[in-house]
Enzyme design. Structure first.
Site, PDB file in Angstrom:
ATOM      1  CB  SER A   1      -1.252  -0.183   0.396  1.00 47.10           C
ATOM      2  OG  SER A   1      -0.491   0.268   1.895  1.00 47.10           O
TER       3      SER A   1
ATOM      4  CB  THR B   1      -2.499   5.140   3.635  1.00 49.64           C
ATOM      5  OG1 THR B   1      -3.507   5.434   2.394  1.00 49.64           O
ATOM      6  CG2 THR B   1      -1.759   6.072   3.709  1.00 49.64           C
TER       7      THR B   1
ATOM      8  CB  THR C   1      -0.929   6.470   0.686  1.00 50.43           C
ATOM      9  OG1 THR C   1      -1.622   4.564  -0.153  1.00 50.43           O
ATOM     10  CG2 THR C   1      -1.206   7.577  -0.516  1.00 50.43           C
TER      11      THR C   1
ATOM     12  NE  ARG D   1      -7.757   8.726  -5.342  1.00 45.02           N
ATOM     13  CZ  ARG D   1      -7.582   7.307  -4.547  1.00 45.02           C
ATOM     14  NH1 ARG D   1      -5.859   7.446  -4.177  1.00 45.02           N
ATOM     15  NH2 ARG D   1      -8.149   7.212  -3.575  1.00 45.02           N
ATOM     16  CB  VAL D   2      -4.146  13.839  -6.156  1.00 46.42           C
ATOM     17  CG1 VAL D   2      -3.380  13.839  -4.737  1.00 46.42           C
ATOM     18  CG2 VAL D   2      -3.335  14.223  -7.221  1.00 46.42           C
ATOM     19  N   GLY D   3      -4.736  11.117  -3.856  1.00 48.15           N
ATOM     20  CA  GLY D   3      -5.726  10.587  -2.816  1.00 48.15           C
ATOM     21  C   GLY D   3      -5.855  11.941  -1.718  1.00 48.15           C
TER      22      GLY D   3
ATOM     23  CB  THR E   1      -5.838   4.166   6.431  1.00 45.41           C
ATOM     24  OG1 THR E   1      -6.058   3.838   7.495  1.00 45.41           O
ATOM     25  CG2 THR E   1      -4.226   4.985   6.981  1.00 45.41           C
ATOM     26  N   GLY E   2      -7.658   4.950   3.717  1.00 43.94           N
ATOM     27  CA  GLY E   2      -9.117   4.927   3.862  1.00 43.94           C
ATOM     28  C   GLY E   2      -9.616   5.113   1.966  1.00 43.94           C
TER      29      GLY E   2
HETATM   30  N1  GLY Z   1      -6.301   7.339   1.855  1.00 41.54           N
HETATM   31  C1  GLY Z   1      -5.289   7.097   0.481  1.00 41.54           C
HETATM   32  C2  GLY Z   1      -5.938   7.236  -1.034  1.00 41.54           C
HETATM   33  O1  GLY Z   1      -7.280   6.940  -0.846  1.00 41.54           O
HETATM   34  O2  GLY Z   1      -5.062   7.117  -1.990  1.00 41.54           O
END
Ligand code: GLY
Length: 363
Positions: free
Chosen positions: A81, A208, A226, A236-238, A259-260
């Site tokens: 992850s 993460t 992560t 894509r940016v998280g 996280t998640g």
């Molecule tokens: N929490 C990590 C992500 O969704 O990228």
């Protein structure tokens, strides 16, 4: 910028630190008489906490500790992850998000969708310390890292490449990819369906590392790193690269991170909202639960455009966790459902580094 408890002082003074660590028990006595240092984070933060906690007890800076904790997971190819061996995007490219924040100077640094750099959290730190910016993105983040001396590192391991290809081959029965022939039967007959959607059991789509730190001197800092959502759309940016979402700290209130499902965290401005609740006097667990309840309500509205966000049981189909520490040393780990992650890592003088059960909103 002059940072009295800088990484250079911390790393460069390691000999002194060794001596300091020897007296950690004395420091512990001092801390229990006044402030107590605390680290709280995701389950995969435990190995890093075990390595860092004595330094923190000896007076180490919270930003140093949070970053060093993340670096352990970034360098571990078995942690799929984060960092090396992280799950790639839908093109088979590992793109990393990382951010850190120092509550003492109220400054953050982040990199998003960065490729081929082993320690994105260290690059985030350079953004924090060596620029007037808060985030650098994509190919420019890579160039920024290289300009600061970070080596080019291929992050796609053979294992993560094979998992990506298996996912790709199982995506659709309308394309020309066939996948490997079924293995010869052992005890059970082979599945007739070799083209079903594939999400490998070992590779959760969300994963993460987060670490929030309260230091002996009362300062807070946090870091999150992560490889993001497995098989994500490239670029894509998280939430992990977004200060206020995947992490936030404030020297007047405390620190939090998540996280998640990153989109849920971004849309709730989750970590900033949690820290704001701490500022208003709420306990860490109550602050986390409040934001989880808000995320449930927001998800009910989001299901208007993405019905898959609500499962057959009428609850959110995803999970999300928060790790929280207040300035008084109280802490909590909370989760929406506790299905994907059941435990969080914590280190404090009374118990040392350990795993504790996350408290779930929906049981
Ligand atoms: N929490 C990590 C992500 O969704 O990228």
């Amino acid at each position: 910028m002059s940072l009295p408890l800088s990484r250079r002082a911390f790393v460069g003074g390691s000999a002194g630190l060794a001596a300091s660590c020897a007296s950690a028990r004395e420091v512990r006595a001092v801390s229990s008489a006044g402030r107590k240092p605390v680290m709280v984070g995701s389950e995969n933060a435990l190995p890093g906490m075990q390595a860092q906690f004595e330094h923190l007890l000896a007076g180490g800076a919270p930003l140093d500790a949070a970053i060093e904790v993340c670096k352990v997971a970034e360098a571990d190819p078995k942690d799929t992850s984060v960092g090396l061996g992280g799950t790639p995007n839908e093109d088979g490219v590992v793109q990393l998000d990382a951010a850190c924040m120092d509550g003492r100077i109220h400054k953050s640094g982040a990199v998003a969708a960065i490729e081929d750099i082993l320690h994105p959290i260290e690059v985030a730190r350079i953004v924090l310390e060596r620029t007037d910016h808060c985030q650098i993105f994509g190919a420019d983040a890579y160039r920024f890292a290289r300009a600061h001396g970070f080596p080019h590192t291929e992050l796609l391991t053979e294992e993560s490449r094979a998992v990506w290809m298996k996912w790709k081959e199982g995506l659709s029965d309308q394309d020309d990819r066939l996948g490997p022939p079924p293995a010869p039967p052992k005890s059970a007959p082979p599945s007739k369906d070799t083209k079903t959607s594939f999400v490998p059991a070992r590779f959760e789509r969300h994963g993460t590392i987060h670490c929030s730190v309260l230091a002996l001197d009362g300062n807070v800092a946090c870091a999150t790193s992560t490889s993001g959502l497995a098989f994500k759309i490239p670029g894509r940016v998280g939430d992990s690269a977004i200060v206020g979402a995947g992490l936030y700290c404030d020297g007047e209130a405390g620190s939090a991170g998540s996280t998640g499902r990153g989109e849920a965290s971004i849309l709730a401005c989750a970590s900033a909202m949690i820290v704001e609740q701490l500022r208003n006097g709420r306990a860490p667990k109550d602050a986390g639960m409040e934001i989880l309840r808000r995320i449930v309500r927001e998800t009910e509205r989001q299901a208007l455009w993405q019905p898959a966000l609500i499962g057959p049981d009428g609850r959110p189909s995803f999970d999300i966790q928060f790790y929280i520490v207040a300035l008084d040393g109280s802490f909590a780990g909370v989760t929406l459902k506790g299905k994907t992650h059941a435990r969080f890592a914590v280190s404090e003088p009374d118990g040392g580094p350990r795993l504790e059960a996350l408290e779930a909103l929906l049981t």
